[in-house]
Scaffold this motif. Structure first.
Motif, mmCIF file in Angstrom:
data_model
loop_
_atom_site.group_PDB
_atom_site.id
_atom_site.type_symbol
_atom_site.label_atom_id
_atom_site.label_comp_id
_atom_site.label_asym_id
_atom_site.label_seq_id
_atom_site.Cartn_x
_atom_site.Cartn_y
_atom_site.Cartn_z
ATOM 1 N N LEU A 29 66.938 33.136 72.357
ATOM 2 C CA LEU A 29 68.116 33.387 73.189
ATOM 3 C C LEU A 29 67.712 34.015 74.523
ATOM 4 N N ALA A 46 73.974 41.493 78.286
ATOM 5 C CA ALA A 46 73.342 40.646 77.270
ATOM 6 C C ALA A 46 71.827 40.823 77.278
ATOM 7 N N ILE A 74 76.442 41.325 72.895
ATOM 8 C CA ILE A 74 75.881 40.048 73.349
ATOM 9 C C ILE A 74 76.932 38.954 73.279
ATOM 10 N N ALA A 75 77.621 38.868 72.157
ATOM 11 C CA ALA A 75 78.652 37.838 71.994
ATOM 12 C C ALA A 75 79.766 38.018 73.024
ATOM 13 N N GLY A 79 79.550 35.038 75.195
ATOM 14 C CA GLY A 79 80.228 34.183 74.227
ATOM 15 C C GLY A 79 80.960 33.001 74.817
ATOM 16 N N VAL A 88 73.255 32.299 70.345
ATOM 17 C CA VAL A 88 74.009 33.470 69.874
ATOM 18 C C VAL A 88 74.213 33.377 68.371
#
Length: 105
Positions: A29, A46, A74-75, A79, A88
């Motif tokens: 990621l 993120a 992070i999401a 997202g 993710v």
């Protein structure tokens, strides 16, 4: 080859395969995020949280509550960037392998 030591499975190298999976998912990621040309306001959040997860994986002793917090950040930060959704999801699956946060009494 995997073998069991107490309740934790380890590889022949002595590393917990959950940690190996977390390290791989975070690395993937991070690469995808670095290569993504789009700009979005929470990109730095993120990147910072992925760095936190990478550090935990490097130490080999992740804190489940902190990992779950990082995953949520992070999401929330990336997202909506559909190109990064598979990465993710891979991080989420890696974090899920560690189980739930132990309940406090």
């Amino acid at each position: 080859m995997l073998r069991s030591v107490g309740q934790t499975r380890v590889t022949d190298s002595g590393e917990d395969p959950r940690v190996t999976g977390l390290r791989a998912a975070v690395s993937r990621l991070r690469r995808e995020l670095a290569a993504h040309p789009g700009r979005f306001s929470d990109r730095e959040v993120a990147e910072e949280e992925l760095a936190v997860l990478a550090e935990m994986a490097a130490r080999g002793d992740p804190d489940i509550a902190r990992m779950r917090r990082a995953l949520l950040l992070i999401a929330g930060a990336i997202g909506s960037v559909s190109a990064l959704a598979p990465g993710v999801l891979a991080v989420r699956n890696a974090v899920d392998m560690f189980g739930e946060v132990p309940r406090q009494r």
